[in-house]
Each structure stands twice: as C-alpha cells, then as structure tokens.
Design a protein around this motif. Sequence first.
Motif, PDB file in Angstrom:
ATOM      1  N   THR A   1      33.801  -1.537   7.218  1.00  0.00           N
ATOM      2  CA  THR A   1      33.607  -1.646   8.654  1.00  0.00           C
ATOM      3  C   THR A   1      32.478  -2.630   8.910  1.00  0.00           C
ATOM      4  O   THR A   1      31.397  -2.511   8.320  1.00  0.00           O
ATOM      5  N   ALA A   2      32.739  -3.574   9.745  1.00  0.00           N
ATOM      6  CA  ALA A   2      31.715  -4.567  10.056  1.00  0.00           C
ATOM      7  C   ALA A   2      30.587  -3.915  10.840  1.00  0.00           C
ATOM      8  O   ALA A   2      30.822  -3.107  11.742  1.00  0.00           O
ATOM      9  N   LEU A   3      29.365  -4.259  10.476  1.00  0.00           N
ATOM     10  CA  LEU A   3      28.211  -3.739  11.196  1.00  0.00           C
ATOM     11  C   LEU A   3      28.012  -4.517  12.491  1.00  0.00           C
ATOM     12  O   LEU A   3      28.313  -5.711  12.570  1.00  0.00           O
ATOM     13  N   THR A   4      27.513  -3.827  13.483  1.00  0.00           N
ATOM     14  CA  THR A   4      27.228  -4.488  14.753  1.00  0.00           C
ATOM     15  C   THR A   4      26.143  -5.534  14.571  1.00  0.00           C
ATOM     16  O   THR A   4      26.236  -6.635  15.097  1.00  0.00           O
ATOM     17  N   HIS A   5      25.113  -5.165  13.811  1.00  0.00           N
ATOM     18  CA  HIS A   5      24.023  -6.088  13.502  1.00  0.00           C
ATOM     19  C   HIS A   5      23.827  -6.089  11.993  1.00  0.00           C
ATOM     20  O   HIS A   5      23.750  -5.025  11.386  1.00  0.00           O
ATOM     21  N   PRO A   6      23.730  -7.231  11.369  1.00  0.00           N
ATOM     22  CA  PRO A   6      23.488  -7.248   9.933  1.00  0.00           C
ATOM     23  C   PRO A   6      22.090  -6.709   9.613  1.00  0.00           C
ATOM     24  O   PRO A   6      21.176  -6.823  10.442  1.00  0.00           O
TER      25      PRO A   6
ATOM     26  N   ARG B   1      15.549  -9.916   1.506  1.00  0.00           N
ATOM     27  CA  ARG B   1      15.803 -11.055   0.626  1.00  0.00           C
ATOM     28  C   ARG B   1      16.930 -10.736  -0.348  1.00  0.00           C
ATOM     29  O   ARG B   1      16.916  -9.681  -0.981  1.00  0.00           O
ATOM     30  N   GLU B   2      17.875 -11.649  -0.451  1.00  0.00           N
ATOM     31  CA  GLU B   2      18.975 -11.561  -1.404  1.00  0.00           C
ATOM     32  C   GLU B   2      19.707 -10.217  -1.326  1.00  0.00           C
ATOM     33  O   GLU B   2      20.066  -9.617  -2.335  1.00  0.00           O
ATOM     34  N   GLY B   3      19.879  -9.706  -0.109  1.00  0.00           N
ATOM     35  CA  GLY B   3      20.612  -8.469   0.084  1.00  0.00           C
ATOM     36  C   GLY B   3      19.798  -7.199  -0.086  1.00  0.00           C
ATOM     37  O   GLY B   3      20.352  -6.111  -0.095  1.00  0.00           O
ATOM     38  N   PHE B   4      18.486  -7.315  -0.230  1.00  0.00           N
ATOM     39  CA  PHE B   4      17.630  -6.144  -0.429  1.00  0.00           C
ATOM     40  C   PHE B   4      16.540  -6.085   0.630  1.00  0.00           C
ATOM     41  O   PHE B   4      16.026  -7.109   1.078  1.00  0.00           O
ATOM     42  N   PHE B   5      16.168  -4.845   1.008  1.00  0.00           N
ATOM     43  CA  PHE B   5      15.016  -4.650   1.873  1.00  0.00           C
ATOM     44  C   PHE B   5      13.763  -4.786   1.011  1.00  0.00           C
ATOM     45  O   PHE B   5      13.680  -4.188  -0.062  1.00  0.00           O
ATOM     46  N   VAL B   6      12.817  -5.547   1.466  1.00  0.00           N
ATOM     47  CA  VAL B   6      11.563  -5.700   0.740  1.00  0.00           C
ATOM     48  C   VAL B   6      10.520  -4.827   1.423  1.00  0.00           C
ATOM     49  O   VAL B   6      10.281  -4.959   2.630  1.00  0.00           O
ATOM     50  N   VAL B   7       9.928  -3.919   0.637  1.00  0.00           N
ATOM     51  CA  VAL B   7       8.927  -2.999   1.189  1.00  0.00           C
ATOM     52  C   VAL B   7       7.638  -3.171   0.428  1.00  0.00           C
ATOM     53  O   VAL B   7       7.628  -3.539  -0.750  1.00  0.00           O
TER      54      VAL B   7
END
Length: 99
Positions: free
Chosen positions: A70-75, A84-90
């Motif tokens: 399912t496509a997200l409303t907001h990426p 970065r590169e598909g990951f959340f940076v914390v």
Amino acid sequence: MTLSRDGVRQLAALAELAVEEADLDRLTAQIDRIVEYVGQLSAVTATLDAGGFHPGPAEVRLRDDVVRSTALTHPPAEFAPDFREGFFVVPKLAGLGGR
C-alpha cells in the motif's frame, strides 16, 4: 482432584498472592470448580482430521489472502528528522557505550 485449604495456600504462595483466611474457603471452592472443569476437557476426543470452524454454509468459500503493498500518503523521509539510505537516523543514547 480436589484441592485442600493447604493446597490453595501453597498455590497462592507460588503465585505470590496474599490470601486472607476469611477468603480461603470461597477461593478453595472456586479453584475446585475450575480444576473440575479442566478435568472434563480430557474427556473430549480430538482428532487431527477435524477441520476448522467456519460459520455459515460449507459452500461459502473464503477469498485467497493476497499480499499487496500500500502506498504511503507521505514517504518516511518527509517526516523524519534524518533519513538516509532507507533508514531513520537517531542520535546515540548516552551511557549505552559503543562507538
């Protein structure tokens, strides 16, 4: 199988429950009924060929499960502070060590 008052005391101690002396008779009777009911379940014969229960007529078929993305409303990158590169940076948590 019936439990005695001492058996209920031991059971309560194992469960780390405080049981008042005045409640012990009532609790013993309740646990006896529970144990009796569970004992009745052993009389039920179970076979491996028993099918699952589906309400309604047997002719009614369930649809196949189909996995669809399912496509997200907001990426995610749009609402993440750092992505970065598909990951959340914390930020690192202090005191956990590591480098």
